[in-house]
Design a protein around this motif. Structure first.
Motif, short mmCIF file in Angstrom:
data_model
loop_
_atom_site.label_atom_id
_atom_site.label_comp_id
_atom_site.label_asym_id
_atom_site.label_seq_id
_atom_site.Cartn_x
_atom_site.Cartn_y
_atom_site.Cartn_z
N MET A 63 -21.78 6.10 -1.34
CA MET A 63 -21.11 4.81 -1.56
C MET A 63 -19.78 5.02 -2.26
O MET A 63 -19.61 5.98 -3.01
N LYS A 64 -18.83 4.12 -1.96
CA LYS A 64 -17.45 4.31 -2.42
C LYS A 64 -16.89 2.99 -2.86
O LYS A 64 -17.04 1.99 -2.15
N GLY A 65 -16.24 2.97 -4.00
CA GLY A 65 -15.62 1.72 -4.44
C GLY A 65 -15.07 1.83 -5.85
O GLY A 65 -15.44 2.72 -6.62
N ASP A 114 -10.02 4.49 -27.69
CA ASP A 114 -11.20 3.61 -27.53
C ASP A 114 -11.57 3.47 -26.06
O ASP A 114 -12.74 3.48 -25.69
N LEU A 115 -10.53 3.35 -25.21
CA LEU A 115 -10.77 3.18 -23.78
C LEU A 115 -11.44 4.44 -23.21
O LEU A 115 -12.39 4.34 -22.41
N ALA A 116 -10.95 5.58 -23.64
CA ALA A 116 -11.54 6.85 -23.16
C ALA A 116 -12.99 6.94 -23.61
O ALA A 116 -13.87 7.36 -22.85
N GLN A 117 -13.26 6.50 -24.85
CA GLN A 117 -14.62 6.57 -25.38
C GLN A 117 -15.59 5.69 -24.58
O GLN A 117 -16.69 6.11 -24.20
N VAL A 118 -15.13 4.46 -24.27
CA VAL A 118 -15.97 3.52 -23.51
C VAL A 118 -16.19 4.06 -22.09
O VAL A 118 -17.31 4.00 -21.55
N THR A 119 -15.13 4.59 -21.49
CA THR A 119 -15.23 5.14 -20.13
C THR A 119 -16.24 6.29 -20.10
O THR A 119 -17.10 6.38 -19.22
N ARG A 120 -16.13 7.17 -21.08
CA ARG A 120 -17.02 8.34 -21.12
C ARG A 120 -18.48 7.91 -21.34
O ARG A 120 -19.39 8.49 -20.75
N LEU A 121 -18.68 6.89 -22.16
CA LEU A 121 -20.05 6.41 -22.39
C LEU A 121 -20.63 5.83 -21.10
O LEU A 121 -21.81 6.05 -20.76
N PHE A 122 -19.78 5.09 -20.36
CA PHE A 122 -20.19 4.52 -19.07
C PHE A 122 -20.64 5.66 -18.13
O PHE A 122 -21.68 5.57 -17.47
N VAL A 123 -19.85 6.72 -18.07
CA VAL A 123 -20.19 7.85 -17.19
C VAL A 123 -21.49 8.51 -17.64
O VAL A 123 -22.35 8.84 -16.82
N ALA A 124 -21.65 8.67 -18.94
CA ALA A 124 -22.87 9.29 -19.45
C ALA A 124 -24.10 8.47 -19.06
O ALA A 124 -25.14 9.03 -18.67
N GLU A 125 -23.96 7.15 -19.10
CA GLU A 125 -25.09 6.27 -18.73
C GLU A 125 -25.36 6.30 -17.22
O GLU A 125 -26.49 6.11 -16.78
N MET A 126 -24.30 6.50 -16.43
CA MET A 126 -24.39 6.39 -14.97
C MET A 126 -24.52 7.75 -14.28
O MET A 126 -24.61 7.81 -13.06
N LYS A 127 -24.50 8.83 -15.05
CA LYS A 127 -24.30 10.16 -14.45
C LYS A 127 -25.33 10.53 -13.38
O LYS A 127 -25.02 11.27 -12.44
N ASP A 128 -26.54 10.00 -13.49
CA ASP A 128 -27.56 10.35 -12.48
C ASP A 128 -27.51 9.43 -11.26
O ASP A 128 -28.27 9.63 -10.31
N PHE A 129 -26.63 8.43 -11.30
CA PHE A 129 -26.57 7.45 -10.20
C PHE A 129 -25.24 7.50 -9.45
O PHE A 129 -25.04 6.78 -8.48
N ILE A 130 -24.28 8.28 -9.99
CA ILE A 130 -23.04 8.52 -9.24
C ILE A 130 -22.99 10.01 -8.92
O ILE A 130 -23.81 10.78 -9.40
N GLY A 131 -22.02 10.42 -8.10
CA GLY A 131 -21.89 11.84 -7.77
C GLY A 131 -21.26 12.00 -6.40
O GLY A 131 -21.24 11.05 -5.61
N PRO A 132 -20.75 13.20 -6.09
CA PRO A 132 -20.02 13.42 -4.82
C PRO A 132 -20.81 13.07 -3.56
O PRO A 132 -20.23 12.77 -2.53
N THR A 133 -22.15 13.11 -3.64
CA THR A 133 -22.94 12.77 -2.45
C THR A 133 -23.72 11.46 -2.65
O THR A 133 -24.55 11.10 -1.82
N ILE A 134 -23.45 10.76 -3.75
CA ILE A 134 -24.21 9.53 -4.05
C ILE A 134 -23.29 8.30 -4.08
O ILE A 134 -23.46 7.37 -3.30
N ASP A 135 -22.35 8.31 -4.98
CA ASP A 135 -21.48 7.16 -5.21
C ASP A 135 -20.23 7.68 -5.91
O ASP A 135 -20.32 8.34 -6.95
#
Ligand code: NAD
Length: 415
Positions: A63-65, A114-135
């Motif tokens: 998925m892409k977006g 602060d923006l970098a911190q929030v972005t990184r936290l989002f990625v940490a929470e989502m890391k198992d649901f995004i990825g080059p073959t997932i999203d």
């Protein structure tokens, strides 16, 4: 907005005679996620944000977006935009599905740290649901190459070196040549194809453009380079017009210097709102959604509308324009150049090989021309407008790919 996307989908589904259950399957997102992002900011205050990711459909590939950072971000927005991405990637026939997401924060009120911190936290929470073959996320409103770089860096900490997890990255961090202007270039190609169908060329037309950001300014430059006159441009600061054609290079320099088109010396100023009804052959909305409405659609003078922005035309306005014989190149075709070059970026990252700019532009041209002609052929086959045709093409591709994964016969379910 969700209802607008569903409306256009259902218009095409009616033509195809899709059953209610197939519509439900195709419209419902496969996965919807919200994550809590609680952080301490630079001032020592505790802040709370919500992160969203809606993964609509992966029948045709990962998925892409985009990721949008805006206080109004919510599940409804993410859901509507995720669906649009599924149809858009299918129209241009790139091997992706659709997703969208974001965070309900306002980057203008946040420090970079602060923006970098929030972005990184989002990625940490989502890391198992995004990825080059997932999203694979990408920039959207209020996110940019820098934010994409943070995403790649954070994800790679957990999963190892992974440039293909996100597109729209800086060039020095495995981004792609040509990505910056890709959406504007795709708009120019769509216009060129529409003109060719009408037996016209760029030198025959005048153009009015709403929005002079990434998409609007690049589209203006490329269209003017091909010989068309850009007679009016409007942005959030106002409008500027010149019947002999605006000098786009000079206007671009002015906007970089002052932040908007207002007071540009190379034309006459006007209130930006009237751009939608400007006297020009072609209207390109390249700023906001829902700007062509029931109220102004009767006054649109252009015979051709190229939807560079996402969802600029409400369904009621769409019906009025069609009734009046105005041709609309829909967003899921007209602005698909960006996601197409994002696909090239992902491909280069996976290949660990960098393509030259000429190759990018050449491949983009091929994809956009094929998509335009595919949509035009479906419009002729079913005797429908280009938007309905684009949805028919997309629904068929997505539906058939989904069913081909099962023991069911696609012909039974998708016309
Ligand atoms: P941008 O932020 O670079 O530019 C937005 C432009 O809209 C600016 O010129 C701004 O002044 C103008 N604008 C804002 N409010 C306005 C108003 N009230 N009246 C008139 N103009 C106004 O954004 P962008 O990347 O150029 O995106 C523009 C549109 O294209 C959006 O709808 C976006 O979703 C869509 N889009 C962008 C891409 C991409 O690759 N950037 C891809 C597909 C679709």
């Amino acid at each position: 907005m969700l209802s607008d996307t569903h409306f256009y989908f259902n218009q095409a589904a009616d033509v195809l005679g899709l059953s209610d259950i197939v519509r439900k399957i195709l419209l419902t997102p496969q996965r919807t996620m919200t994550v809590e992002l609680a952080v301490e900011n630079c001032e020592g205050e505790l802040k709370y944000y919500t992160g969203y990711r809606v993964q609509h459909n992966d029948a045709r590939g990962p998925m892409k977006g985009g990721l949008r950072f805006h206080p109004s971000m919510d599940e409804d927005h993410a859901s509507a935009l995720a669906g649009l991405m599924t149809w858009k990637t299918a129209v241009v026939d790139i091997p992706f599905g659709g997703a969208k997401g974001g965070i309900d924060c306002n980057p203008r009120e946040m420090s970079d740290k602060d923006l970098a911190q929030v972005t990184r936290l989002f990625v940490a929470e989502m890391k198992d649901f995004i990825g080059p073959t997932i999203d694979i996320p990408a920039p959207d409103m209020n996110t940019n190459a820098r934010v994409m770089g943070w995403i790649m860096d954070e994800y790679s900490k957990f999963k190892g070196f992974s440039p293909a997890v996100v597109t729209g990255k800086p060039l020095e961090l495995f981004g792609s040549e040509g990505r910056e202007e890709a959406t504007g270039r795709g708009v120019m190609i769509s216009l060129r194809e529409a003109l060719t169908e009408q037996g016209k060329s760029f030198s025959d037309i005048t153009v009015a453009i709403q929005g002079f950001g990434n998409v609007g300014s690049n589209a203006a430059r490329l269209i003017a380079d091909h010989g068309a006159k850009i007679v009016a441009v409007a942005d959030h600061t106002g409008g500027v017009s010149n019947e002999d054609g605006l000098d786009i290079a000079a206007l671009t320099a002015w906007v970089i210097e002052t932040g908007g088109v207002k007071d540009f010396a190379g034309g006459s100023g006007f209130s930006g709102d009237s751009i939608i009804t400007w006297k020009a052959d072609v209207l390109i909305p390249a700023a906001l959604q829902d700007v062509i409405t029931e109220e102004n659609a009767h006054e649109v003078k252009a015979g051709l509308v190229i939807e560079a922005a996402n969802a600029p035309t409400t369904p009621a306005a769409d019906a009025i324009l069609l009734e009046r014989g105005v041709i609309i190149i829909p967003d899921i075709l007209a602005n698909a150049g960006g996601v197409t070059v994002s696909y090239f970026e992902w491909t280069q990252n996976i290949q660990q090989f960098r393509w030259e700019l000429d190759r990018i532009n050449d491949e983009l041209n091929k994809v956009m021309v094929k998509a335009y002609r595919g949509v035009s052929d479906v419009a002729a086959e079913f005797q429908v407008d280009l938007r309905t045709a684009a949805f028919i093409l997309a629904i068929r591709r997505v539906g058939k790919a989904g069913l081909a994964r099962t023991h069911l016969d696609p012909a039974t379910f998708i016309g």
